[in-house]
Design a protein around this motif. Structure first.
Motif, PDB file in Angstrom:
ATOM      1  N   THR A  42       0.822  -1.205   0.000  1.00 41.67           N
ATOM      2  CA  THR A  42       0.000   0.000   0.000  1.00 41.67           C
ATOM      3  C   THR A  42       0.859   1.259   0.000  1.00 41.67           C
ATOM      4  OG1 THR A  42      -1.796   1.154   1.099  1.00 41.67           O
ATOM      5  CG2 THR A  42      -0.155   0.174   2.516  1.00 41.67           C
ATOM      6  N   THR A  43       0.303   2.316  -0.608  1.00 43.23           N
ATOM      7  CA  THR A  43       0.983   3.606  -0.520  1.00 43.23           C
ATOM      8  C   THR A  43       0.040   4.616   0.130  1.00 43.23           C
ATOM      9  OG1 THR A  43       0.245   4.105  -2.757  1.00 43.23           O
ATOM     10  CG2 THR A  43       2.441   3.197  -2.524  1.00 43.23           C
ATOM     11  N   ASN A  44      -1.048   4.086   0.714  1.00 40.77           N
ATOM     12  CA  ASN A  44      -2.032   4.942   1.359  1.00 40.77           C
ATOM     13  C   ASN A  44      -1.510   5.387   2.728  1.00 40.77           C
ATOM     14  OD1 ASN A  44      -4.175   5.521   3.233  1.00 40.77           O
ATOM     15  ND2 ASN A  44      -5.624   4.830   1.666  1.00 40.77           N
ATOM     16  N   GLU A  45      -1.412   6.709   2.910  1.00 40.80           N
ATOM     17  CA  GLU A  45      -0.797   7.245   4.124  1.00 40.80           C
ATOM     18  C   GLU A  45      -1.532   6.818   5.394  1.00 40.80           C
ATOM     19  OE1 GLU A  45       1.941   9.030   4.375  1.00 40.80           O
ATOM     20  OE2 GLU A  45       2.282  10.094   2.474  1.00 40.80           O
ATOM     21  N   ALA A  46      -2.855   6.805   5.318  1.00 41.67           N
ATOM     22  CA  ALA A  46      -3.632   6.478   6.518  1.00 41.67           C
ATOM     23  C   ALA A  46      -3.408   5.018   6.913  1.00 41.67           C
ATOM     24  CB  ALA A  46      -5.117   6.729   6.260  1.00 41.67           C
ATOM     25  N   GLU A  47      -3.376   4.135   5.911  1.00 43.41           N
ATOM     26  CA  GLU A  47      -3.137   2.724   6.204  1.00 43.41           C
ATOM     27  C   GLU A  47      -1.744   2.533   6.805  1.00 43.41           C
ATOM     28  OE1 GLU A  47      -5.999   1.002   2.602  1.00 43.41           O
ATOM     29  OE2 GLU A  47      -3.878   0.502   2.623  1.00 43.41           O
ATOM     30  N   LEU A  48      -0.775   3.249   6.215  1.00 41.89           N
ATOM     31  CA  LEU A  48       0.595   3.142   6.736  1.00 41.89           C
ATOM     32  C   LEU A  48       0.677   3.655   8.166  1.00 41.89           C
ATOM     33  CD1 LEU A  48       2.743   4.050   3.628  1.00 41.89           C
ATOM     34  CD2 LEU A  48       2.912   1.982   5.004  1.00 41.89           C
ATOM     35  N   ALA A  49      -0.068   4.735   8.438  1.00 40.41           N
ATOM     36  CA  ALA A  49      -0.020   5.300   9.792  1.00 40.41           C
ATOM     37  C   ALA A  49      -0.601   4.322  10.804  1.00 40.41           C
ATOM     38  CB  ALA A  49      -0.774   6.623   9.837  1.00 40.41           C
ATOM     39  N   SER A  50      -1.703   3.611  10.409  1.00 41.86           N
ATOM     40  CA  SER A  50      -2.235   2.670  11.399  1.00 41.86           C
ATOM     41  C   SER A  50      -1.309   1.462  11.549  1.00 41.86           C
ATOM     42  CB  SER A  50      -3.675   2.263  11.103  1.00 41.86           C
ATOM     43  OG  SER A  50      -3.948   2.311   9.743  1.00 41.86           O
ATOM     44  N   ALA A  51      -0.650   1.052  10.452  1.00 43.85           N
ATOM     45  CA  ALA A  51       0.327  -0.039  10.561  1.00 43.85           C
ATOM     46  C   ALA A  51       1.480   0.374  11.473  1.00 43.85           C
ATOM     47  CB  ALA A  51       0.855  -0.407   9.183  1.00 43.85           C
ATOM     48  N   ARG A  52       1.907   1.625  11.336  1.00 38.77           N
ATOM     49  CA  ARG A  52       2.977   2.138  12.194  1.00 38.77           C
ATOM     50  C   ARG A  52       2.598   1.996  13.667  1.00 38.77           C
ATOM     51  NH1 ARG A  52       2.866   8.151  11.848  1.00 38.77           N
ATOM     52  NH2 ARG A  52       1.090   7.733  13.215  1.00 38.77           N
ATOM     53  N   ASP A  53       1.368   2.411  13.984  1.00 38.24           N
ATOM     54  CA  ASP A  53       0.954   2.354  15.389  1.00 38.24           C
ATOM     55  C   ASP A  53       0.922   0.911  15.893  1.00 38.24           C
ATOM     56  OD1 ASP A  53       0.793   5.054  15.292  1.00 38.24           O
ATOM     57  OD2 ASP A  53      -1.368   5.119  14.903  1.00 38.24           O
ATOM     58  N   VAL A  54       0.555  -0.011  15.002  1.00 41.62           N
ATOM     59  CA  VAL A  54       0.531  -1.417  15.410  1.00 41.62           C
ATOM     60  C   VAL A  54       1.949  -1.900  15.706  1.00 41.62           C
ATOM     61  CG1 VAL A  54       0.117  -3.752  14.570  1.00 41.62           C
ATOM     62  CG2 VAL A  54      -1.610  -1.998  14.235  1.00 41.62           C
ATOM     63  N   VAL A  55       2.904  -1.589  14.812  1.00 40.29           N
ATOM     64  CA  VAL A  55       4.278  -2.056  15.037  1.00 40.29           C
ATOM     65  C   VAL A  55       4.852  -1.422  16.301  1.00 40.29           C
ATOM     66  CG1 VAL A  55       6.596  -2.265  14.081  1.00 40.29           C
ATOM     67  CG2 VAL A  55       4.634  -2.448  12.572  1.00 40.29           C
ATOM     68  N   ILE A  56       4.522  -0.146  16.538  1.00 44.38           N
ATOM     69  CA  ILE A  56       5.024   0.501  17.758  1.00 44.38           C
ATOM     70  C   ILE A  56       4.463  -0.201  18.998  1.00 44.38           C
ATOM     71  CG2 ILE A  56       4.910   2.641  19.116  1.00 44.38           C
ATOM     72  CD1 ILE A  56       5.208   4.163  16.468  1.00 44.38           C
ATOM     73  N   ARG A  57       3.210  -0.645  18.899  1.00 46.97           N
ATOM     74  CA  ARG A  57       2.603  -1.373  20.016  1.00 46.97           C
ATOM     75  C   ARG A  57       3.313  -2.719  20.201  1.00 46.97           C
ATOM     76  NH1 ARG A  57      -3.002  -2.192  18.253  1.00 46.97           N
ATOM     77  NH2 ARG A  57      -2.563  -4.399  17.963  1.00 46.97           N
TER      78      ARG A  57
END
Lengths: 347, 304
Positions: A185-200
Motif C-alpha cells: 500500500t501507498t495509502n498514508e492512513a493505512e501506513l499510519a495505522s500499521a505504524r501504530d501497530v508495530v510501535i505497540r
C-alpha cells in the motif's frame, strides 16, 4: 649489478608463485553471490566435477547489501540471487545481462503457477530459484495457547522473548496484513495505522533481527520469531520443539531469482549452472536441503512427503489467496522509510 | 630514579624553524597516506552530503541543501542523545576502572606485571565479533549470569538482561576497557613515585597525593584514554546491532540503514559528516589541553 639481478630473479619467482603457482587446478572459475545456507554444497561440488571448473561462493544477508555492493562497482560475480523486486530495480538500472534461453533447456520444467510471483515472467533477465514466505516460528512447549496470527506480537506474557525482521517492508508488511491492507500500500492512513501497530508490538519485542533469530529460537532465547520458512524448517530439523506457522491474515511471498550481472566473465558457465539447478532431480535434492520451494514442476514428484505436503513450503490455497509479493515502490519507498524511522525512534 | 624530576618532565627540545628537507622527505609517505586514504575520502563524504539522492542508491547531479535540512528529522535527537550518553558513560566507567587498574599494574611486582599486562591484552587475540557473541550467551535468558542472578534473588524471572541500553553499555565498557588501561599503565609505569612519597612527607593523605600528584602526572595518558574510548564509542555499530534491542539504535546503525536499506547515500554521508565533526570537536579540545599541559612543567608546582 649482482644484487639487482638477484632482486629481479626473486621478483620473477614471486610473480610466478602469485600468478600461477597458487592455483593448481586449471579451468574456469564461476563466482556465485548468494544468501547463506541457500544451496546444497554437494551439488556445487558435483557441478565442479561435471564442468571441470571451480565455483566460488560469496554470501550476502539482504537484497540491499547485494545491490549496494554491485551499485558501488563490485564486479567479478557471474551469478547473483536477488529477490524479484530487486531484480526489477537492477534490470531498470541496466545492471543485468539478458538470459539466453537456448542455453537453459531445463526452463521447460518451470511451474507456470508461480510465474506471477516473479519479476520477469518470460525469464528475459532472471530465472526463478526458490520461493519463500515469511511467517512465525515458535517453541511448541514454551508458548501456551499459540495461534497462527500476527496478533501473537501483542502477547505481553511473551514480552522480551519475541523478534521481528529488521526489514521495513517485511515488518510493516506484517502489520498491514494484520490490519487487512495490502503490504504494497501507498495509502498514508493505512501506513499510519500499521505504524501504530508495530510501535505497540515493539514493546514486546527483544529486537528487530534478520539472522540471529535462527540461533535464538533454537536455543530458547526467543519463543516467537518472525522469519523465513526455509530458515525455520532448517532449524526444525535440528530442534523438534520449533514449529512454523502461517498467520491466517496472510504473509509475504518472495521469489529469489538467478540473474547474470553486467561484467560477469563466465556467462556461459553461469547459464550452465542455472540449467544444472533446474534439472528436476537436482532441483528436488536442493529443495530437500534448503527446505525452500523450487518452482520446478517436474521436481515435485521427486520430493519427499515431508516437503511435498508441507503447508509451510507449498502454501494452502486460502493463505496463498491472502498473501502478496513485496514490490519495489520507487518514490513511494520514502513513505515506508519515514514510517520505519518513526517506529525505530518510538519509545 | 637518579635524575631530578623536573628534568624528566621537560619536553624534548624542538626546533621547528630548522626543519631540514630530508625530514620532509621522511614525513612524505605518511602525509601522502593520510591525504589519500583519510583526508580525501572524508572530503568526498562531506561533499556527497550536498548532493541530491536518486531513487536507486546513486548520487544525482547538481548540489542541494535538502539533505542537511532533513537532519532536522524529529526522530534524530533521541538517537543522537542515546549515542552521546552511551559514549560518555562508557568513557567515564572505563576511566574509573582504568586508572586504578593502570596504577596497580604499574605498581605490581615486576614478575607479576608482565603477566597482568598480558592478561589485559589477551582478549584481543579473539575476534571482536566472537567476544560480543560470547556476551549473548552469557546474558542469555537461560544462561549462566541470569541463573546466578535469579538464584541470588537479584533479578526476577521475567526480566531480560539482553537487548536493552544497559546491555549495550556493559558490552561497550567491556570492549573498550583495555584501550583505557593500556595508555594509563604506560604513563603510570614511567611516573616517578618518589613524588607521592614527597607529597605524603609534606602531609598529604594518600588520596590527596593520588589526586593532586599522580593524576596530573598522567594527565596526557588520561586524555589519550578518553580519546581512544570516546571516539570509537560514538561510531559504534556492531555492539548495538547485536546486543541492543529495538530501542538501542545509535548513529552508526542509522548510517547503515540509510546506506543499505534506504538507498540514500547523501543522507548516510550527512550523518557520517555529523559524526566526524562530533569526533573532531573533543579531539580539538583535547589537543588544545594537551598543548597547554605540555608547555607546563607539571606536577612539582601543582603538588606544592
Amino acid at each position: 649489478m649482482n644484487r639487482l639481478l638477484k632482486c629481479l630473479l626473486w621478483s620473477g619467482v614471486m610473480a610466478w608463485a602469485i600468478a600461477g603457482g597458487g592455483c593448481r587446478r586449471a579451468g574456469p572459475v564461476l563466482r556465485l553471490y548468494n544468501w547463506a545456507d541457500y544451496i546444497k554444497p554437494e551439488l556445487v561440488q558435483r557441478f565442479e566435477r561435471e564442468q571441470g571448473c571451480r565455483v566460488m561462493l560469496d554470501t550476502f544477508d539482504s537484497n540491499e547489501a547485494l545491490y549496494a555492493k554491485l551499485k558501488a562497482g563490485a564486479t567479478g560475480y557471474d551469478l547473483i540471487f536477488p529477490s524479484s523486486y530487486m531484480v526489477a530495480v537492477m534490470r531498470h538500472q541496466g545492471m543485468l545481462q539478458p538470459i539466453r534461453r537456448e542455453l537453459i533447456p531445463n526452463l521447460s520444467h518451470l511451474d507456470p503457477a508461480y510465474a506471477r510471483y516473479t519479476a520477469d515472467e518470460r525469464c528475459e533477465y532472471s530465472v526463478p530459484y526458490m520461493m519463500s514466505n515469511s511467517g512465525l516460528a515458535y517453541r511448541r512447549n514454551r508458548v501456551p495457547d499459540f495461534k497462527p496470527t500476527w496478533a501473537m506480537f501483542d502477547r505481553q506474557d511473551l514480552a522480551g522473548r519475541m523478534t521481528m525482521l529488521n526489514d521495513m517492508r517485511e515488518t510493516i508488511g506484517a502489520a498491514l496484513k494484520f490490519l487487512g491492507y495490502s503490504l504494497n500500500t501507498t495509502n498514508e492512513a493505512e501506513l499510519a495505522s500499521a505504524r501504530d501497530v508495530v510501535i505497540r508490538w515493539k514493546k514486546n519485542l527483544a529486537k528487530f533481527d534478520n539472522e540471529q533469530y535462527k540461533n535464538g529460537i533454537a536455543s530458547g532465547e526467543f519463543l516467537v520469531t518472525h522469519g523465513y520458512n526455509g530458515d525455520v524448517l532448517q532449524v526444525m530439523t535440528e530442534n523438534e520443539d520449533v514449529a512454523y506457522a502461517l498467520p491466517r491474515e496472510g504473509v509475504s511471498i518472495a521469489c529469489d531469482e538467478m540473474a547474470i550481472p553486467m561484467g560477469a566473465r563466465e556467462v556461459e558457465l553461469a547459464h550452465a549452472f542455472i540449467n544444472f539447478l533446474h534439472d528436476p532431480a537436482i532441483a528436488a535434492e536442493n529443495a530437500e536441503f534448503t527446505c525452500f520451494l523450487c518452482p520446478n514442476l517436474a521436481s515435485y514428484e521427486l520430493l519427499s512427503e515431508e516437503i511435498r505436503h508441507n503447508p509451510a513450503v507449498f502454501l494452502p490455497e486460502d493463505i496463498l489467496a491472502r498473501s502478496e509479493v513485496i514490490r519495489d515502490l520507487g518514490a513511494d519507498n520514502a513513505k515506508y522509510i519515514r514510517v520505519w524511522d518513526q517506529i525505530k525512534a518510538a519509545e | 630514579m637518579k635524575t631530578a624530576p623536573s628534568s624528566v618532565r621537560e619536553p624534548p627540545a624542538r626546533r621547528p624553524d630548522r626543519w631540514r628537507s630530508h625530514e620532509w622527505i621522511v614525513t612524505l609517505p605518511s602525509l601522502g597516506w593520510l591525504l589519500a586514504l583519510f583526508i580525501a575520502p572524508t572530503l568526498i563524504v562531506f561533499s556527497i552530503a550536498f548532493k541530491p539522492a536518486d531513487l536507486f542508491g546513486g548520487v544525482g547531479p547538481g548540489w542541494t541543501l535538502d539533505t542537511l535540512r532533513s537532519l532536522g528529522n524529529p526522530n534524530y535527537p533521541a538517537i543522537v542523545w542515546r549515542t552521546l550518553w552511551l559514549s560518555l558513560a562508557t568513557t567515564a566507567v572505563c576511566l574509573l576502572v582504568g586508572i586504578p587498574c593502570g596504577y596497580y599494574l604499574a605498581r605490581a611486582p615486576i614478575r607479576w606485571r608482565n603477566t597482568l599486562v598480558m592478561l589485559t591484552v589477551v582478549p584481543f587475540w579473539t575476534s571482536f565479533l566472537v567476544r560480543i557473541f560470547a556476551w549473548k550467551h552469557l546474558l542469555h535468558p537461560e544462561g549462566p549470569v541470569r541463573r546466578v542472578l535469579t538464584a541470588l534473588g537479584l533479578c526476577d524471572s521475567a526480566a531480560t538482561l539482553l537487548y536493552n541500553p544497559g546491555a549495550v553499555l556493559l558490552v561497550m565498557i567491556y570492549t573498550y576497557l583495555p584501550f583505557a588501561i593500556l595508555p594509563i599503565y604506560a604513563a603510570a609505569e614511567k611516573f616517578d613515585y618518589q613524588l607521592i612519597e614527597a607529597a605524603t612527607d609534606l602531609g598529604a593523605t594518600r588520596w590527596r597525593a593520588f589526586r593532586s600528584v599522580f593524576l596530573p602526572g598522567i594527565r596526557v595518558a588520561i586524555f589519550t584514554a578518553v580519546l581512544v574510548v570516546f571516539i570509537p564509542c560514538l561510531g559504534s555499530f556492531v555492539i548495538p546491532d547485536v546486543v541492543g534491542g529495538p530501542s538501542a539504535e545509535m548513529i552508526g546503525n542509522k548510517i547503515a540503514q540509510r546506506a543499505f536499506s534506504d538507498r540514500n547515500l547523501p543522507h548516510a554521508a550527512a550523518l557520517s559528516a555529523l559524526l566526524t565533526l562530533a569526533v573532531l570537536a573533543p579531539l580539538i579540545v583535547a589537543w588544545g589541553a594537551r598543548n597547554r599541559s605540555g608547555r607546563r612543567a607539571v606536577p612539582v608546582q601543582e603538588a606544592s
